[in-house]
Design a protein around this motif. Structure first.
Motif, PDB file in Angstrom:
ATOM      1  N   LYS A 485      38.842  53.321  40.338  1.00 32.13           N
ATOM      2  CA  LYS A 485      37.429  52.323  40.463  1.00 32.13           C
ATOM      3  C   LYS A 485      36.361  52.564  39.603  1.00 32.13           C
ATOM      4  CE  LYS A 485      33.549  51.350  43.826  1.00 32.13           C
ATOM      5  NZ  LYS A 485      33.044  51.885  45.017  1.00 32.13           N
ATOM      6  N   GLY A 502      36.576  45.819  31.467  1.00 33.67           N
ATOM      7  CA  GLY A 502      35.916  46.734  32.409  1.00 33.67           C
ATOM      8  C   GLY A 502      36.498  48.076  32.836  1.00 33.67           C
ATOM      9  N   TYR A 521      40.260  48.642  41.031  1.00 27.81           N
ATOM     10  CA  TYR A 521      39.443  47.625  40.690  1.00 27.81           C
ATOM     11  C   TYR A 521      38.045  47.954  39.952  1.00 27.81           C
ATOM     12  CZ  TYR A 521      36.505  49.269  44.810  1.00 27.81           C
ATOM     13  OH  TYR A 521      35.681  49.876  45.662  1.00 27.81           O
ATOM     14  N   VAL A 522      37.301  46.950  39.616  1.00 24.13           N
ATOM     15  CA  VAL A 522      35.948  47.193  38.876  1.00 24.13           C
ATOM     16  C   VAL A 522      35.130  46.426  39.879  1.00 24.13           C
ATOM     17  CG1 VAL A 522      34.759  46.614  36.841  1.00 24.13           C
ATOM     18  CG2 VAL A 522      37.230  46.808  36.703  1.00 24.13           C
ATOM     19  N   SER A 523      34.045  46.866  40.284  1.00 29.20           N
ATOM     20  CA  SER A 523      33.281  46.448  41.287  1.00 29.20           C
ATOM     21  C   SER A 523      31.717  46.080  40.389  1.00 29.20           C
ATOM     22  CB  SER A 523      32.970  47.297  42.508  1.00 29.20           C
ATOM     23  OG  SER A 523      31.729  46.931  43.192  1.00 29.20           O
ATOM     24  N   PHE A 547      38.457  42.753  33.714  1.00 27.51           N
ATOM     25  CA  PHE A 547      39.180  43.793  34.242  1.00 27.51           C
ATOM     26  C   PHE A 547      39.928  44.818  33.235  1.00 27.51           C
ATOM     27  CE2 PHE A 547      43.178  46.112  35.933  1.00 27.51           C
ATOM     28  CZ  PHE A 547      42.469  46.677  37.047  1.00 27.51           C
ATOM     29  N   THR A 561      38.490  42.459  40.190  1.00 28.54           N
ATOM     30  CA  THR A 561      37.394  42.676  39.811  1.00 28.54           C
ATOM     31  C   THR A 561      36.407  41.708  40.102  1.00 28.54           C
ATOM     32  OG1 THR A 561      36.158  42.731  37.349  1.00 28.54           O
ATOM     33  CG2 THR A 561      37.902  41.048  37.486  1.00 28.54           C
ATOM     34  N   THR A 605      40.135  37.866  40.759  1.00 30.20           N
ATOM     35  CA  THR A 605      38.759  38.065  40.171  1.00 30.20           C
ATOM     36  C   THR A 605      37.504  37.169  41.063  1.00 30.20           C
ATOM     37  OG1 THR A 605      37.714  37.483  37.999  1.00 30.20           O
ATOM     38  CG2 THR A 605      39.194  35.991  38.819  1.00 30.20           C
TER      39      THR A 605
END
Length: 669
Positions: A485, A502, A521-523, A547, A561, A605
């Motif tokens: 993450k 990301g 994932y990208v938060s 992402f 993302t 997304t």
């Protein structure tokens, strides 16, 4: 050197003289009359498996005296007999051999010559340490070798652990045979403790004073027997108790180890009438570590298997349980910088006092253990040449990054001074996932091994063949990110020929160098490329995504993302010069070259844009139906089929990874 149980044979230009050997005595004749055999060039390589690293010995220590234990015992059998499990007719029996600094095995007695000569189709078996009383053992089957060369009562020093190696050879073409010693009949238990306060560690121990005890249920004998196994640990690694560097970046770490004997003899009571581990098991709830300040219990049933390491960790400050997957412990900025070969992160690491991070090039497995790397800052201007920027600049070969959170990274790169053919790849976690290595880069990675082979005095043709075998390991493969993450990245890039994402810059490279990302994932956060008014219409080649910047070769599966990405290039259809926004809501996908797969499956997304791949879905339109893991974290088996602990149900509860809900326990005083 490659740490696997394999042997390598190469053609020798001429056959050398052979020594005849009689099974009736333990001597070799250095100058046989018939001279129709081959000189065996036999070496000891690395000790133990890379997955376990059971032995603390290294090769150079084998022939040093450790409480009377040293040197190699060599047995050589006819291969047909050995394959039939008939050990009653050895060709060489219990030959005492030394191991030189170059790893070469030679008879210890000078009267026996400097070489070992053998005939066709034989099996080489080596034992460490040498046992002068081997006449007490009658080897009839391979199982009898398990009793060699010590008994379970000899726990008093780590060097008493028996090691064994085996290789089948054909001496008509055997020039270089490399044996790897493996532990026999032993299991290793490791306990790693972390804390921010040194005074919370167990008191200092001499290993025999009982201040720290590991696995006290094993061999609890009374003091009169002379075996106080329950009152000491084998290895105390105090070097991990030094202050983190910088002091604000991590925690103090200590590690304790004990060796447990495995017994497969059903007729042996093993531990008398006591419960203990007659069945080679340790039960959940038995004492793992006992000290003046802390008691820990086994969190699971353990079946003792030969040659395995069982690792457990505990954060004294937070009560967090963890299970390290590597002996290389990462606990501060300094150890993270040196983690190019991989490792296990035992605590959160804060890089706030590292002014400008230098990306690490990874060539192994990095397991974050569900911990964070915080405060990453990378700021570079005036860069030229090909560049890979991120916490990890590149990952190569079969590298793996897993169970890691990168929190609030800040990356600011000015690539405007680069040449027309220079390429920049930026990702918060990794710039290039599976970088195609140049011949020079591979040569640098193998420099130490090349020096080792040169030191053996081998012909250049043999050295070239050995190196060629190793080069294959750095060529191609699949580098992967799993269960990881990035939260709230702030990435700003300026320039041409840039690939920015990301999580990762470029995933894969070509048909040989592939990348794979799953369950990651990208938060939140922002990715901004050429976004100022002065830069929007200056550059023509940009690939950016919230992402990943570009999926060039490989797969992205079950990932998402919620970051925002913007990227601008010059719009060549407009005069005067204008700009257009080209960033993807998830990732760019390259048109597959021959032999290349570029596929995104079941990924999401917050906002699709600029023709995102059809397999990228938008959260407010669809929601993931991924399988989630229902067990607890940590898990001893770190190879999960899914890393998702929850798939959420609405934008207020996005999917979360299994390690984001950890099992913490109270300290037992």
């Amino acid at each position: 050197m490659k740490k696997t149980m394999k042997y390598i044979t190469y053609l020798c230009a001429a056959l050398l003289a052979v020594a005849l050997y009689s099974c009736a005595d333990d001597n070799l004749e250095p100058k046989p009359a018939d001279k129709d055999g081959t000189l065996l060039n036999l070496y000891i390589g690395d000790i133990a498996q890379p997955a376990t690293r059971l032995a603390e010995l290294d090769r150079d220590q084998i022939s040093q005296n450790h409480l009377g234990k040293q040197d190699i015992s060599l047995y050589i059998y006819y291969q047909d007999d050995y394959d039939k499990d008939d050990l009653t007719k050895p060709y060489v029996r219990n030959l005492k051999c030394t191991v030189g600094s170059d790893g070469k095995i030679a008879p210890a007695n000078p009267s026996e010559g400097s070489g070992i000569y053998i005939y066709d189709r034989m099996t080489i078996v080596a034992f460490y340490p040498y046992n002068a009383a081997a006449n007490d053992y009658t080897f009839k089957t391979k199982n009898d070798e398990k009793k060699y060369p010590i008994t379970e009562g000899n726990y008093s020093n780590q060097f008493y652990i028996p090691y064994r190696a085996e290789a089948n050879v054909n001496p008509t073409n055997a020039f270089f045979v490399n044996l790897v010693l493996y532990p026999v009949q032993t299991t290793k238990i490791q306990v790693v403790l972390t804390t921010s306060h040194l005074d919370l560690f167990p008191g200092a121990t001499t290993q025999t004073d009982g201040v720290v005890k590991l696995v006290t249920s094993i061999d609890p004998k009374d003091a009169t027997s002379g075996d106080k196994r329950e009152n000491w640990v084998d290895v105390i690694e105090q070097n991990y108790g030094s202050a983190p560097d910088p002091a604000t970046s991590g925690q103090y770490v200590q590690r304790f180890s004990a060796y447990i004997w495995r017994n497969d003899d059903a007729n042996d009571p093993h531990h008398g009438s006591n419960k203990n581990h007659n069945d080679n098991t340790i039960k959940k709830g038995e004492v793992l570590l006992q000290s003046d300040k802390l008691t820990l219990f086994f969190p699971e049933d353990v079946a003792i298997h030969e040659g395995r390491v069982y690792r457990y960790g505990y954060n004294i400050d937070t009560g967090e349980l963890f299970i390290p997957t590597s002996d290389n412990l990462i606990y501060d900025a300094a150890t993270l910088k040196a983690a190019g070969g991989g490792g296990y992160q035992v605590t959160d690491i804060d890089l706030k006092d590292v002014a400008n991070w230098t990306p690490v090039n990874l060539s192994g497995t990095y397991d974050g253990g569900g911990h964070k790397v915080k405060g990453l800052k990378i700021e570079q201007s005036g860069l030229t040449g090909d560049q890979n920027i991120g916490l990890f600049g590149s990952a190569s070969g079969n590298s793996l990054i897993k169970n890691l959170e990168l929190e609030s990274p800040v990356i600011n790169i000015d690539f405007s001074a680069a040449g027309a053919n220079d390429v920049l790849k930026v990702g918060a976690l990794v710039g290039q996932l599976n970088k195609a290595l140049t011949d020079k880069e591979i040569k640098n990675l193998l420099a130490a091994e090349l020096a080792y082979y040169n030191g053996l005095g081998l012909p250049q043709s043999v050295i070239d063949a050995l190196v060629a075998d190793r080069v294959k390991e750095f060529t191609g493969g699949v580098s992967a990110i799993e269960g990881s993450k990035v939260s709230s990245p702030a990435i700003t890039v300026k320039g041409n020929n840039v690939i920015v994402g990301g999580l990762a810059g470029e995933v894969g490279d070509d048909a040989i160098y592939k990348g794979a990302v799953k369950d990651s994932y990208v938060s939140g956060g922002t990715i901004s490329v050429n976004a100022t008014e002065a830069d929007k219409a200056l550059y023509t080649n940009v690939q950016a995504g919230a992402f990943a910047g570009l999926l060039a070769s490989g797969l992205i599966t079950d990932s998402y993302t919620t970051a925002t990405a913007v990227a601008y290039v010059k719009d060549g259809t407009v005069v005067p010069a204008a700009s257009k926004e080209v960033a993807k809501g998830f990732a760019n996908v390259a048109a597959p070259a021959p032999g290349t797969t570029t596929t995104i499956t079941d990924s999401y997304t917050k906002a699709r844009k600029n023709g995102d791949d059809a397999n990228v879905k938008q959260f407010d339109v669809q929601w993931p139906a991924w399988t989630s893991y229902s067990g607890e974290w940590p898990v001893a088996n770190s190879s999960l089929t899914t890393y998702w602990g929850s798939v959420g149900s609405s934008p207020s509860t996005y999917p979360a990874l299994i390690w984001e809900t950890r099992l913490d326990v109270d300290v037992k005083k």
